[in-house]
Design a protein around this motif. Sequence first.
Motif, PDB file in Angstrom:
ATOM      1  N   LEU A 104      40.130 107.884  54.933  1.00 50.64           N
ATOM      2  CA  LEU A 104      38.763 107.549  54.635  1.00 50.64           C
ATOM      3  C   LEU A 104      37.873 108.894  54.905  1.00 50.64           C
ATOM      4  CD1 LEU A 104      38.100 104.226  56.897  1.00 50.64           C
ATOM      5  CD2 LEU A 104      38.865 104.431  54.381  1.00 50.64           C
ATOM      6  N   ASP A 125      36.007 118.756  48.327  1.00 55.32           N
ATOM      7  CA  ASP A 125      37.263 117.894  48.519  1.00 55.32           C
ATOM      8  C   ASP A 125      38.648 118.921  48.166  1.00 55.32           C
ATOM      9  OD1 ASP A 125      35.623 115.647  48.875  1.00 55.32           O
ATOM     10  OD2 ASP A 125      35.847 114.965  46.691  1.00 55.32           O
ATOM     11  N   GLN A 204      28.381 114.305  43.397  1.00 48.85           N
ATOM     12  CA  GLN A 204      29.557 114.253  44.409  1.00 48.85           C
ATOM     13  C   GLN A 204      29.417 115.414  45.475  1.00 48.85           C
ATOM     14  OE1 GLN A 204      33.193 114.946  41.547  1.00 48.85           O
ATOM     15  NE2 GLN A 204      33.672 112.708  42.013  1.00 48.85           N
ATOM     16  N   GLY A 226      35.804 103.129  52.356  1.00 49.46           N
ATOM     17  CA  GLY A 226      36.787 103.827  51.751  1.00 49.46           C
ATOM     18  C   GLY A 226      36.724 104.088  50.308  1.00 49.46           C
ATOM     19  N   TYR A 227      35.615 103.929  49.710  1.00 47.54           N
ATOM     20  CA  TYR A 227      35.288 104.164  48.394  1.00 47.54           C
ATOM     21  C   TYR A 227      33.601 104.122  48.239  1.00 47.54           C
ATOM     22  CZ  TYR A 227      34.378 103.396  43.572  1.00 47.54           C
ATOM     23  OH  TYR A 227      33.734 103.440  42.242  1.00 47.54           O
ATOM     24  N   GLY A 228      33.330 105.286  47.576  1.00 47.64           N
ATOM     25  CA  GLY A 228      31.856 105.217  47.199  1.00 47.64           C
ATOM     26  C   GLY A 228      30.959 105.708  48.314  1.00 47.64           C
ATOM     27  N   GLU A 229      31.474 106.186  49.353  1.00 44.88           N
ATOM     28  CA  GLU A 229      30.846 106.924  50.523  1.00 44.88           C
ATOM     29  C   GLU A 229      29.887 108.172  50.165  1.00 44.88           C
ATOM     30  OE1 GLU A 229      33.950 109.692  49.930  1.00 44.88           O
ATOM     31  OE2 GLU A 229      33.973 107.702  50.191  1.00 44.88           O
ATOM     32  N   ASN A 262      43.745 104.564  39.118  1.00 40.26           N
ATOM     33  CA  ASN A 262      42.472 104.368  40.028  1.00 40.26           C
ATOM     34  C   ASN A 262      41.640 102.974  39.418  1.00 40.26           C
ATOM     35  OD1 ASN A 262      42.350 106.440  42.145  1.00 40.26           O
ATOM     36  ND2 ASN A 262      43.291 107.509  40.487  1.00 40.26           N
ATOM     37  N   LEU A 263      40.623 103.441  38.899  1.00 46.59           N
ATOM     38  CA  LEU A 263      39.613 102.601  38.408  1.00 46.59           C
ATOM     39  C   LEU A 263      40.158 102.172  37.055  1.00 46.59           C
ATOM     40  CD1 LEU A 263      37.072 100.809  38.811  1.00 46.59           C
ATOM     41  CD2 LEU A 263      35.840 102.553  38.059  1.00 46.59           C
ATOM     42  N   LYS A 273      36.992  97.626  43.648  1.00 49.55           N
ATOM     43  CA  LYS A 273      36.305  98.734  43.454  1.00 49.55           C
ATOM     44  C   LYS A 273      34.591  98.457  43.158  1.00 49.55           C
ATOM     45  CE  LYS A 273      39.320 102.835  43.449  1.00 49.55           C
ATOM     46  NZ  LYS A 273      39.613 104.152  42.925  1.00 49.55           N
ATOM     47  N   ILE A 276      33.167  96.598  45.824  1.00 48.61           N
ATOM     48  CA  ILE A 276      32.725  97.500  46.761  1.00 48.61           C
ATOM     49  C   ILE A 276      31.369  98.201  46.357  1.00 48.61           C
ATOM     50  CG2 ILE A 276      33.354  99.616  48.267  1.00 48.61           C
ATOM     51  CD1 ILE A 276      36.257  98.760  48.160  1.00 48.61           C
TER      52      ILE A 276
END
Length: 359
Positions: A104, A125, A204, A226-229, A262-263, A273, A276
């Motif tokens: 996370l 990142d 980002q 865990g996604y989109g933070e 992924n998506l 996703k 979320i």
Amino acid sequence: MIFESFLARAIFFVCKNILHGVRIWSFGSDMKFSVIIPTRNRSHILKVALDSVLRQDFSDFEVLIVDDASESEHQRINADIALAAGVKVTYLLLQQGSGGAHGLPAVSRNAGIAAANGELLAFLDDDDHWSDPEYLSRAAQAFKLCPDLEFLFADQQAWFNGQCVREHWQPNLRLRLRGRTQVGEELYELSRADCLAVDVVTTQMNVCVFRHDFLQRLGGFNPKLGYGEDMDMYVRAADAANKIYFLDRVVAIHNRPDRQKNLNMSSLAGMHKMLIGMAIANDLMCVCRTPEAWRYARHWAATDSRDLARFAEEVWGPGRALTWAAVALAYRFTLKWFIYVGFLFVRGLVYRDKAIRQN
């Protein structure tokens, strides 16, 4: 003539670098950055990200590599990378069961924020890198220029398999700024409406700089996500900041992951996703204080609801799709979508009657 032309170019080059050095000294000498790089089990690419930070022409910064409970071999390599980089780099290890978030990024970034000594916080990142060595110096100049500035973000490119697939991350924002007066070199002041226009994508963290105390007032990143933070942080920051600047300059390369892994609209992972994303949007509608942020979050929830409706229609048929389609209609009414909801309703009745007759 050739000699005179060469001499003129040489003088210009020397003057440009002298002026650039003066700008760094005069605008950024009392600004310290903390650059936070979260990582987990990716020591094979971490050094590329770190080296791009160490190449910055602004000298007053520290780097915090926050290792989110990587496997032991990656821990060893990450620690060696940090040690070899010198005193500017600190290696922080989150252990299993004592703060380790197991993938996370929000928790890793929050650990970096807590350990940071800089007045300004920047993020990168581990699978991306900064492409502009003047990024921090230009950001420092902006914060020195405006003592009330709390949030700055720049532009970046997206790459996939070694090729540029998106030249500018913020094309619509750049169009909105055409003809506006700059507040500094390649620097624009943004309104909340600029940042949260529905055609402007959330940026980002690779290209974001925050004042340390501002992020602390926001409570950092949401550790439950865990996604989109990063999207959640962008909207909350745009909602709360008194001053926001955009640096119209590509400063980073984002390596886009494989969408098939992924998506993907044909996968359950993609559906999760979207769910979320809807949850984040609903939370933002509760916590944000400005109408611009509320409208942006509502548009986000409507878009994900529509995607879920299309996904459900493809996988399960019109009955389940109708639920999400009606939710999307409640978030944002359009005549076209109203007709689609009616179409699903009629199809659902026909399918139900067929099932009854067959039984």
